[in-house]
Write a protein that holds these residues in place. Structure first.
Motif, PDB file in Angstrom:
ATOM      1  N   ILE A   1       0.845  -1.206   0.000  1.00 54.55           N
ATOM      2  CA  ILE A   1       0.000   0.000   0.000  1.00 54.55           C
ATOM      3  C   ILE A   1       0.872   1.246   0.000  1.00 54.55           C
ATOM      4  N   TYR A   2       1.944   1.221   0.785  1.00 58.82           N
ATOM      5  CA  TYR A   2       2.805   2.402   0.843  1.00 58.82           C
ATOM      6  C   TYR A   2       3.450   2.701  -0.507  1.00 58.82           C
TER       7      TYR A   2
ATOM      8  N   PHE B   1       8.617  14.345   3.683  1.00 58.12           N
ATOM      9  CA  PHE B   1       8.785  13.628   4.946  1.00 58.12           C
ATOM     10  C   PHE B   1       7.949  12.353   4.970  1.00 58.12           C
ATOM     11  N   SER B   2       7.865  11.692   3.828  1.00 57.19           N
ATOM     12  CA  SER B   2       7.187  10.407   3.745  1.00 57.19           C
ATOM     13  C   SER B   2       7.972   9.348   4.512  1.00 57.19           C
ATOM     14  N   ALA B   3       7.274   8.290   4.892  1.00 58.49           N
ATOM     15  CA  ALA B   3       7.959   7.211   5.625  1.00 58.49           C
ATOM     16  C   ALA B   3       7.092   5.968   5.637  1.00 58.49           C
ATOM     17  N   TYR B   4       7.771   4.834   5.695  1.00 54.32           N
ATOM     18  CA  TYR B   4       7.117   3.558   5.980  1.00 54.32           C
ATOM     19  C   TYR B   4       7.805   2.950   7.196  1.00 54.32           C
TER      20      TYR B   4
ATOM     21  N   CYS C   1       2.016   4.114   7.134  1.00 54.67           N
ATOM     22  CA  CYS C   1       2.238   4.545   5.749  1.00 54.67           C
ATOM     23  C   CYS C   1       2.014   6.052   5.720  1.00 54.67           C
ATOM     24  N   CYS C   2       3.086   6.804   5.650  1.00 51.41           N
ATOM     25  CA  CYS C   2       3.047   8.250   5.908  1.00 51.41           C
ATOM     26  C   CYS C   2       3.479   9.035   4.674  1.00 51.41           C
TER      27      CYS C   2
END
Length: 719
Positions: A420-421, A432-435, A457-458
């Motif tokens: 999904i991410y 500033f995305s992150a998993y 999931c950011c």
């Protein structure tokens, strides 16, 4: 009337505060007669402690793998390929993913432009935020996973657990009765000391093509300017993870103690029963082995942390340093192999999930509080503002959904949210995305009630806090200060003010003009400017608690930054931190949670918000996520535009059912209109909810989901 009430409340609080201080002063004077001798001996101990610096427990090794575009011998693989190959099967892993990085940089961009955020590239407003991605897992010999369950959980679950892991398998668990920030302070600041010594590794190629000679240099051999060129980032290994919003119950006490309140019970909260038991209040991985990718140059950096006990020159004794060097060499070869594979694409390593034989599935996101209730909450907020209790409240809601997937036996449960991410970073890239994933051995393990099971999931565009070393020549040390004193720059970049980008079918030039007009209107919005200014003032106060007097300033106020789906109003607040007095943990305690997710004044506003939000835990949403490095530096985002995914138990103990929670909200001021605020709340959730809906349709036999959107009332994907 509102202003008068606010002043009256302040005066009333000041009178009560003075009365408490008089009582405490009387007690301290009486106690001082009994403690004079003890105090004098303690002061001598403190002087001795300052003179004898703590010897760091770790040393850091770094090897740079140059890309062909930057003078190297190979074309380096992308971060998505590397994470898929090395870490996608790990139950506990992290990917601090600057997913806008691939569109941010041009060869003509100078480092000064990048640092100052002056690179005018479409879709990447601040290139310095997007230059580096960091990834890794808990597979190293020194690694450990730390999970903290705070006051929002039941008494039987509260506390901190430490899991020692190796090769993805949990080896042991240790329970400690403490909070997460106390643990980090004890182990990062007091116990181990900050690492200054960093060793750069080079592998020499012999005539027969082998690489059996190692060149090791220390950064002490370089000048200050050369250090930033050799290693252009602040991360040196350390703790990577998240602090959920409910950590506020711990940080409140620190703030109250600074204001003279003794015997704090701010975190003595009863469990409301509205908290997901699978989601820790906070979770971190001590990353002794990790990789950093430079989006500007295409270079990779392998970072290994070893025990600081055996001399590096002792190559004959098998020790932690030699193990780390061996790992760096092996990962260098692995990256070389990935980069040389022709025709490889990032999707090769994504998990293939079995299509649902029952056909296409729909996902419905249900708001925790209905539209009618949410608008009543806004009216309540207006009432609190009129009464002088607050002047801005960040009211939030949780959109929740459940969905099913058929997971092949060869796949682990955490590979579902990772898939999904991958789609989220494609649909809504952000700096500033992150998993992050925190599981126990990749399975649902009911035997370990203390272990969490959660993925984040950011796709956050917002920096909460960073603590970094200043660029060479930018800070002049005070003559009264020791020339070797550690100076850091603390920075926050609050976002307040959001407008949807234009997505019409007009020709490109016309669409750009309309979109630019939307951004210009946002810049002049009186309401949004008021929201932003209030939070900037709040953060100036927060940073002022621990930064040097007179150093807190606002270099950028109410700038408009443009992202894939929205325009945002962003400000920058900075201050100078004396590393001999304060550290990154102090900065978190002074500023957490981020003012952009609470409102102002912070303390009273959070009390009101807990009533408005009916005691429902926000979880990781509204908290922060990032790294706290072994050299004292830190970079944390605000966890917004994010999905919190947890597997659901069933009779067969499989992970075919999942729960997704998407937090969203907005700041309420005296000028807020309830309908507008509700629509803004849905706007902020749309990219994440839409991604999950599209992903479920894909794996259940649906089409690509093009042209779909979220229904404003039901939050279902519709054509």
């Amino acid at each position: 009337e509102v202003g008068y009430r606010l002043i009256w409340n302040f005066c009333h609080f000041a009178d009560r505060y003075k009365a408490r201080r008089r009582q405490q002063l009387g007690k301290s004077i009486r106690a001082s007669f009994h403690d004079t001798n003890r105090d004098s001996s303690n002061s001598e101990i403190e002087v001795d402690a300052r003179q004898n610096r703590i010897q760091p427990l770790h040393r850091v090794f770094i090897h740079k793998i140059r890309s062909a575009d930057n003078g190297g011998k190979m074309k380096t693989p992308s971060p998505e390929v590397v994470f898929g190959e090395l870490y996608s099967s790990r139950p506990n892993s992290f990917w601090l993913d600057s997913s806008t990085g691939s569109t941010c940089f041009r060869k003509s961009d100078s480092d000064d432009q990048i640092i100052n955020g002056d690179v005018p590239v479409e879709g990447c407003p601040i290139s310095s935020n997007s230059r580096f991605s960091i990834m890794g897992s808990d597979d190293g010999p020194l690694s450990r996973k730390i999970e903290y369950f705070g006051r929002e959980h039941g008494p039987e679950r509260r506390g901190l657990s430490i899991f020692q892991a190796h090769n993805g398998r949990c080896k042991s668990e240790k329970r400690i009765d403490t909070d997460i920030l106390s643990y980090l302070r004890e182990n990062l600041v007091k116990g181990s000391g900050f690492v200054d010594a960093v060793y750069l590794l080079d592998f020499a190629t012999c005539y027969d093509g082998t690489e059996d000679e190692i060149s090791i240099r220390t950064l002490a051999e370089f000048g200050e300017n050369a250090i930033s060129e050799e290693i252009p980032f602040d991360y040196r290994g350390g703790y990577i993870g998240y602090l959920g919003y409910e950590v506020r119950h711990d940080t409140q006490c620190w703030i109250l103690e600074q204001e003279g309140v003794q015997g704090c019970v701010a975190n003595d909260r009863k469990n409301s029963g509205k908290t997901n038991p699978n989601v820790p209040t906070a979770a971190f991985i001590f990353a002794d082995r990790s990789l950093v990718y430079d989006h500007k140059t295409g270079d990779w950096y392998a970072i290994g942390v070893a025990d600081n006990v055996t001399p590096v020159a002792d190559h004959h004794k098998r020790n932690s340093s030699n193990d780390t060097i061996s790992w760096i060499h092996s990962v260098k070869n692995a990256l070389s192999s990935m980069g040389s594979s022709k025709g490889r694409v990032a999707q090769d390593s994504a998990p293939t999930l079995t299509n649902n034989p029952q056909g296409k599935k729909k996902v419905s996101f249900i708001p925790n509080r209905s539209k009618e209730t949410y608008q009543k909450d806004i009216s309540r907020s207006h009432e609190e503002i009129r009464n002088g209790e607050s002047y801005e409240l960040c009211v939030t809601n949780q959109l929740e959904a459940e969905f099913e997937v058929s997971l092949p036996k060869s796949k682990n449960i955490h590979e579902v949210p990772l898939s999904i991410y991958r789609l989220l970073r494609e649909k809504n890239p952000a700096p500033f995305s992150a998993y992050m994933g925190f599981y126990r051995d990749g399975r649902l393990d009911s035997s370990s009630s203390s272990s969490g099971a959660v993925s984040i999931c950011c796709s956050s565009p917002e920096r909460f806090l960073s603590v970094k070393k200043p660029q060479p020549g930018t800070i002049k040390c005070d003559r009264s200060r020791n020339s070797t004193a550690k100076i850091f720059i603390a920075e926050s970049k609050p976002i307040k003010g959001t407008a949807s980008r234009y997505t019409g079918d007009e020709p490109t030039e016309i669409a750009k003009k309309i979109d630019s007009k939307i951004a210009a209107d946002l810049k002049e919005s009186v309401k949004d400017k008021a929201e932003n200014l209030m939070i900037v003032d709040l953060l100036r106060n927060d940073l002022g608690r621990i930064c040097e007097v007179g150093s807190v300033h606002v270099p950028k106020l109410m700038h408009i930054e443009t992202y894939a789906t929205v325009h945002q109003m962003v400000s920058t607040v900075r201050g100078t931190l004396d590393g001999e007095k304060n550290n990154a943990i102090d900065v978190i305690e002074a500023c957490f949670p981020g003012g952009s997710m609470t409102g102002a004044p912070k303390q009273r506003t959070m009390e009101i918000l807990e009533e408005i939000e009916q005691g429902v835990s926000r979880g990781p949403y509204s908290g922060c996520l990032g790294y706290i490095s072994l050299n004292g530096c830190m970079d944390m985002n605000i966890i917004i535009r994010s999905a919190i995914l947890t597997p659901m138990h069933d009779d067969k103990n499989t992970a075919s059912r999942w729960k997704a929670s998407v937090g969203c909200g907005g700041a309420i001021t005296a000028l807020s209109v309830s309908e507008d605020e509700y629509q803004e709340m849905l706007l902020k959730s749309r990219a994440v909810c839409g991604t999950i809906c599209e992903w479920v349709e894909r794996v259940s036999g649906g089409d690509e989901g093009n042209g779909r959107r979220l229904d404003e009332e039901t939050n279902e994907i519709i054509s």
